[in-house]
Scaffold this motif. Structure first.
Motif, PDB file in Angstrom:
ATOM      1  N   UNK A 395       0.811  -1.225   0.000  1.00  0.00           N
ATOM      2  CA  UNK A 395       0.000   0.000   0.000  1.00  0.00           C
ATOM      3  C   UNK A 395       0.841   1.271   0.000  1.00  0.00           C
ATOM      4  N   UNK A 396       2.146   1.172   0.269  1.00  0.00           N
ATOM      5  CA  UNK A 396       2.997   2.354   0.314  1.00  0.00           C
ATOM      6  C   UNK A 396       3.938   2.309   1.496  1.00  0.00           C
ATOM      7  N   UNK A 397       4.846   3.297   1.553  1.00  0.00           N
ATOM      8  CA  UNK A 397       5.858   3.297   2.609  1.00  0.00           C
ATOM      9  C   UNK A 397       5.335   3.959   3.883  1.00  0.00           C
ATOM     10  N   UNK A 398       5.339   3.200   4.971  1.00  0.00           N
ATOM     11  CA  UNK A 398       4.918   3.729   6.263  1.00  0.00           C
ATOM     12  C   UNK A 398       3.424   3.682   6.497  1.00  0.00           C
ATOM     13  N   UNK A 399       2.748   2.552   6.197  1.00  0.00           N
ATOM     14  CA  UNK A 399       1.308   2.467   6.453  1.00  0.00           C
ATOM     15  C   UNK A 399       1.011   2.464   7.950  1.00  0.00           C
ATOM     16  N   UNK A 400      -0.070   3.137   8.323  1.00  0.00           N
ATOM     17  CA  UNK A 400      -0.403   3.254   9.747  1.00  0.00           C
ATOM     18  C   UNK A 400      -1.788   2.710  10.069  1.00  0.00           C
ATOM     19  N   UNK A 401      -2.791   3.451   9.691  1.00  0.00           N
ATOM     20  CA  UNK A 401      -4.118   3.221  10.231  1.00  0.00           C
ATOM     21  C   UNK A 401      -5.106   3.022   9.094  1.00  0.00           C
ATOM     22  N   UNK A 402      -6.110   2.179   9.323  1.00  0.00           N
ATOM     23  CA  UNK A 402      -7.073   1.834   8.278  1.00  0.00           C
ATOM     24  C   UNK A 402      -8.495   2.167   8.718  1.00  0.00           C
ATOM     25  N   UNK A 403      -9.280   2.686   7.779  1.00  0.00           N
ATOM     26  CA  UNK A 403     -10.700   2.961   8.005  1.00  0.00           C
ATOM     27  C   UNK A 403     -11.526   2.299   6.911  1.00  0.00           C
ATOM     28  N   UNK A 404     -12.761   1.922   7.283  1.00  0.00           N
ATOM     29  CA  UNK A 404     -13.634   1.177   6.373  1.00  0.00           C
ATOM     30  C   UNK A 404     -14.643   2.089   5.690  1.00  0.00           C
ATOM     31  N   UNK A 405     -14.894   1.790   4.418  1.00  0.00           N
ATOM     32  CA  UNK A 405     -15.871   2.516   3.614  1.00  0.00           C
ATOM     33  C   UNK A 405     -17.233   1.823   3.744  1.00  0.00           C
ATOM     34  N   UNK A 406     -18.273   2.498   3.243  1.00  0.00           N
ATOM     35  CA  UNK A 406     -19.593   1.871   3.198  1.00  0.00           C
ATOM     36  C   UNK A 406     -19.634   0.789   2.120  1.00  0.00           C
ATOM     37  N   UNK A 407     -18.739   0.904   1.136  1.00  0.00           N
ATOM     38  CA  UNK A 407     -18.661  -0.105   0.075  1.00  0.00           C
ATOM     39  C   UNK A 407     -17.947  -1.346   0.604  1.00  0.00           C
ATOM     40  N   UNK A 408     -18.496  -2.493   0.349  1.00  0.00           N
ATOM     41  CA  UNK A 408     -17.944  -3.744   0.852  1.00  0.00           C
ATOM     42  C   UNK A 408     -16.501  -3.933   0.386  1.00  0.00           C
ATOM     43  N   UNK A 409     -15.657  -4.361   1.300  1.00  0.00           N
ATOM     44  CA  UNK A 409     -14.252  -4.701   1.046  1.00  0.00           C
ATOM     45  C   UNK A 409     -13.353  -3.497   0.777  1.00  0.00           C
ATOM     46  N   UNK A 410     -13.906  -2.278   0.802  1.00  0.00           N
ATOM     47  CA  UNK A 410     -13.109  -1.094   0.490  1.00  0.00           C
ATOM     48  C   UNK A 410     -12.622  -0.419   1.764  1.00  0.00           C
ATOM     49  N   UNK A 411     -11.320  -0.119   1.799  1.00  0.00           N
ATOM     50  CA  UNK A 411     -10.721   0.523   2.968  1.00  0.00           C
ATOM     51  C   UNK A 411      -9.752   1.610   2.518  1.00  0.00           C
ATOM     52  N   UNK A 412      -9.357   2.430   3.495  1.00  0.00           N
ATOM     53  CA  UNK A 412      -8.398   3.510   3.273  1.00  0.00           C
ATOM     54  C   UNK A 412      -7.317   3.395   4.332  1.00  0.00           C
ATOM     55  N   UNK A 427     -10.540  -7.670   0.174  1.00  0.00           N
ATOM     56  CA  UNK A 427     -11.016  -9.003  -0.183  1.00  0.00           C
ATOM     57  C   UNK A 427     -10.184  -9.575  -1.334  1.00  0.00           C
ATOM     58  N   UNK A 428      -9.997  -8.734  -2.354  1.00  0.00           N
ATOM     59  CA  UNK A 428      -9.223  -9.190  -3.513  1.00  0.00           C
ATOM     60  C   UNK A 428      -7.746  -8.833  -3.410  1.00  0.00           C
ATOM     61  N   UNK A 429      -7.405  -7.963  -2.468  1.00  0.00           N
ATOM     62  CA  UNK A 429      -6.005  -7.618  -2.271  1.00  0.00           C
ATOM     63  C   UNK A 429      -5.414  -6.757  -3.358  1.00  0.00           C
ATOM     64  N   UNK A 430      -6.136  -5.681  -3.756  1.00  0.00           N
ATOM     65  CA  UNK A 430      -5.597  -4.820  -4.811  1.00  0.00           C
ATOM     66  C   UNK A 430      -5.840  -3.350  -4.475  1.00  0.00           C
ATOM     67  N   UNK A 431      -4.893  -2.487  -4.926  1.00  0.00           N
ATOM     68  CA  UNK A 431      -4.986  -1.044  -4.714  1.00  0.00           C
ATOM     69  C   UNK A 431      -5.941  -0.450  -5.742  1.00  0.00           C
ATOM     70  N   UNK A 432      -6.812   0.465  -5.290  1.00  0.00           N
ATOM     71  CA  UNK A 432      -7.819   1.078  -6.154  1.00  0.00           C
ATOM     72  C   UNK A 432      -7.499   2.528  -6.501  1.00  0.00           C
ATOM     73  N   UNK A 433      -6.871   3.260  -5.577  1.00  0.00           N
ATOM     74  CA  UNK A 433      -6.586   4.675  -5.814  1.00  0.00           C
ATOM     75  C   UNK A 433      -5.592   5.151  -4.757  1.00  0.00           C
ATOM     76  N   UNK A 434      -4.876   6.240  -5.065  1.00  0.00           N
ATOM     77  CA  UNK A 434      -3.967   6.858  -4.096  1.00  0.00           C
ATOM     78  C   UNK A 434      -4.050   8.373  -4.243  1.00  0.00           C
ATOM     79  N   UNK A 435      -3.971   9.077  -3.101  1.00  0.00           N
ATOM     80  CA  UNK A 435      -4.085  10.532  -3.090  1.00  0.00           C
ATOM     81  C   UNK A 435      -3.011  11.109  -2.177  1.00  0.00           C
TER      82      UNK A 435
END
Length: 766
Positions: A395-412, A427-435
């Protein structure tokens, strides 16, 4: 000094016309003109439209952020990002009178460490009370990292009601985290230390220093933590960090990070490598898994002993009773987050570029089969990573904390080193977007993101550095909270909000309509204990009495006077001033400050607040109301007269500064009669409409009626003095009669305006 009314009127008209012309010219400017003048893009306008809240509008969500070193909690709205309140928790806060009145001093005193007052805190992780995993909007819990304490804030009035001190820990970071029905609040230690208060040399670190995890029992009806029913797990001297409680499938279990499982002790001043070197050598640390539901049953059955006056479950007992397990987790983790249905747990390590997703089903199978790869040095079973892991995602260098979206399996997930947020599918183990954000994000927060049904919509990035985002204000910069729109497939940065009150570490957001805060207290209310104050006072019953060597002043405050206005005590007396706010109208708060004393009382409608002190030195001490409450706010004053011991007052009358005649009295009465006509017309309008359907108006009418009652009392006094030919007092009481009328008219007009603006309809009058 006489005011030239005609001149003043012409000046005001001129000013109004000038402002109107300016406003008209500005309004004629096109949107394109404004964009060009300010250098704005279409993207900027879209972001502004998504956050703009029209005047009088309210936010969809309220955020409660830790205040870091301020020891407070910060409340702001989303999407507007408007700061609404600071809540005093571990630190005195003068605007609210917190730590200044006797009632809140008693709350702060609950947090004493070794008998010593601690007047600051390092607040980190707030958490809402929950019902079946949903935020219920009733209570907020917040921890103090510097001195391991937890506080309870009642969201009925946004006030701190209780502080508890951990009986075992010397520091903590992992609090507060609640179980799905707020049965318990989790608090984990941070830096290992002896559970006793004795000195223990560092050479005995492995044997006598300990970590721990406390489950504080919470009484939902009382709104208080119950130390006598709480229990603590003794844990190895790893540095425990954040926690989360299992949900749904994993209900009854808790999960807690740790770092420095190397158990390294630094000593850079002695030539040893520092802590950071020794605490980051292993490839993994340990995720602690605790069965709190079974542990609570053992406590209830009397099978757990008390240590330091509190239940403590030793590691040996936890192992024997199958309450405690370990699983390898990424190096130096900061956050463990259970998904809404409780089937997966996500952990990220600051020194690993991956987020690890654990399967609760796999963990359960390993526990049931007693399939462990080893035991740690203290005998705790270790579940093999392959028997617990669902997937790992870069997911990137220095990951810390995760929050859940209303969409199933989607997190930040917050990415500290790369200064960005990664959106991914666990669920599928893939990156969707980065900001990319600005800069060095710590925690992040989604709307109701810790509940069993996250809302999505918005995400807030709690950044550690602001650097160049705001106007320079010196070497110490504000914190930067950035609002992100997550409603679409791609994240969009909307807004930067500076926060100049400590370093917020974490925040939680709740739907605003779940909160039902009061706008007034029952009359004579002790807001900290939620009961009638023994010092409550009603109008006309103010008094000064000496009881048990203390001079008690039972007083009231109302627009625009403090009763009593003159208090006389003797040098050396202990004085306790108790003031009850008689107002019933919303937002009519009064204050109290006294020369020579460190006091500011905040007395909301209905509240009784007290201040106790020793009148050490003879003298004259003015006091006044510190909240601008009416047109005659500055006249809301009084004097504390501290007389020397043995002082004998001289027999002499008060010489008035002005003398009033019958003509003055009659002039004032004429004004009062005219004012009453205005009041009658307003009353006629209100009663001809369905005002009872509008609670704010009902409260205003109630308060106005009370003020009119005071006016009638003052009128009778004025008429009584006039009948005796004492036009000095008659005129003054007639003036007071008018003051009450003005306050009545003020509230009546506010009620009338409210009805007009909120669609009130006429009703048939009998």
């Amino acid at each position: 000094m006489k005011v030239n009314n005609k001149r003043a009127l012409s000046l005001m008209l001129g000013l109004a016309m000038g402002l109107g012309a300016t406003s008209s010219a500005y309004s004629q400017a096109s949107l394109e003109d404004v964009m060009k003048a300010r250098g704005l893009t279409q993207k900027d306008l879209l972001a502004a439209a998504k956050t703009y809240t029209p005047t009088g509008g309210r936010d969809e969500y309220l955020v409660f952020a830790s205040g870091g070193q301020s020891g407070q909690v910060i409340v702001y709205g989303i999407p507007s990002m408007r700061i609404l309140k600071y809540i005093g928790v571990f630190t005195p806060e003068p605007w609210q009178g917190y730590g200044f009145d006797d009632e809140s001093k008693a709350v702060l005193a609950q947090g004493r460490i070794n008998g010593k007052d601690i007047t600051w805190g390092d607040t980190h992780h707030p958490a809402f009370s929950e019902t079946e995993g949903e935020y219920n909007g009733r209570f907020l819990f917040i921890n103090d990292k510097a001195n391991p304490r937890l506080a309870v804030i009642d969201l009925h009035d946004f006030e701190t009601k209780q502080i508890v001190v951990n009986p075992f820990f010397k520091s903590e970071h992992g609090g507060a985290f609640v179980t799905p029905n707020t049965e318990y609040v989790m608090e984990a230690s941070q830096y290992a230390a002896p559970f006793s208060s004795d000195f223990v040399p560092l050479e005995e670190f492995n044997d006598k220093y300990r970590g721990g995890l406390t489950y504080w029992k919470f009484d939902d009806k009382k709104g208080r933590l119950q130390p006598d029913q709480s229990f603590t797990f003794e844990l190895p001297p790893y540095s425990q960090d954040l926690s989360d409680a299992g949900k749904n499938a994993s209900y009854g279990w808790g999960f807690t990070n740790s770092f420095c499982s190397e158990r390294y002790v630094g000593g850079i001043e002695k030539g040893r490598p520092p802590f950071e070197a020794g605490c980051s050598q292993k490839d993994t640390d340990f995720l602690h898994i605790t069965n709190w539901k079974k542990a609570a049953e053992l406590v209830a059955a009397g099978k757990v002993e008390k240590v330091n006056g509190s239940y403590m479950i030793p590691m040996a007992q936890a192992i024997k009773e199958e309450l405690l397990y370990l699983v390898p987790e990424p190096k130096s983790p900061h956050g463990v987050d259970v998904n809404p249905d409780g089937t997966h747990i996500i952990v990220s390590g600051k020194l690993d570029s991956h987020a690890w997703v654990y399967s609760w089903e796999k963990i359960q199978k390993a526990i049931a089969a007693k399939k462990f790869e080893a035991k740690d040095p203290y005998g705790i079973p270790i579940i093999a990573l392959k028997d617990a892991l669902h997937t790992q995602v870069a997911v990137g260098l220095g990951p810390l904390h995760t929050q859940y979206d209303s969409k199933k399996c989607t997190v930040y997930t917050s990415i500290y080193v790369d200064s960005m947020v990664t959106k991914w599918d666990y669920c599928e183990g893939k990156v969707l977007d980065q900001l990319h954000i600005h800069y060095n994000i710590g925690h992040l927060m989604a709307m109701e993101g810790d509940s069993v049904s996250p809302d999505g919509k918005y995400l807030v990035s709690l950044n550690k550095l602001a650097i160049d985002r705001f106007n320079p204000v010196g070497p110490l910069h504000p914190q930067n909270h950035q609002l992100i729109d997550i409603s679409g497939d791609k994240m969009q940065l909307l807004y930067d909000m500076p926060l100049p009150l400590g370093e917020p570490h974490y925040a939680v957001a709740i739907k605003a309509d779940k909160l039902k805060p009061a706008v007034r207290y029952k009359s004579g209310w002790n807001s900290r204990t939620d009961e009638r104050s023994p010092y409550r006072t009603r109008a006309g019953r103010e008094k000064v009495v000496k009881e048990d060597g203390v001079t008690h002043v039972y007083g009231t405050v109302i627009r625009s006077h403090i009763t009593p206005e003159i208090i006389e005590v003797e040098e050396g007396d202990t004085v306790s001033i108790h003031l009850t706010n008689l107002e019933r109208a919303e937002d009519e708060v009064h204050g109290f400050a006294l020369y020579g004393q460190s006091v500011n009382l905040s007395i909301e409608p209905g509240k009784t607040a007290s201040y106790t002190f020793t009148a050490e030195k003879a003298g004259v001490y003015p006091y006044y109301c510190t909240e601008f409450c009416s047109a005659l706010h500055l006249e809301m004053q009084g004097y504390l007269l501290v007389t020397p011991k043995g002082y004998q007052a001289k027999e002499s009358g008060m010489v008035e500064g002005e003398q009033y005649t019958q003509a003055d009295y009659e002039k004032q009465v004429k004004t009062n009669v005219e004012t009453q006509a205005v009041i009658d017309s307003v009353v006629a309008f209100i009663t001809s409409h369905n005002y009872k359907d509008f609670p704010p108006v009902v409260a205003l009418v109630e308060d106005a009626t009370e003020q009119l009652g005071f006016a009638d009392e003052a009128k009778k006094k004025a008429e009584g003095f006039a009948a005796k030919g004492d036009f000095q007092n008659a005129t003054l009481w007639a003036g007071q009669w008018w003051q009450y009328q003005v306050k009545t008219a003020d509230m009546g007009l506010r009620a009338k305006t409210y009805l007009e603006q909120h669609g009130a309809v006429k009703v048939e009058t009998k």
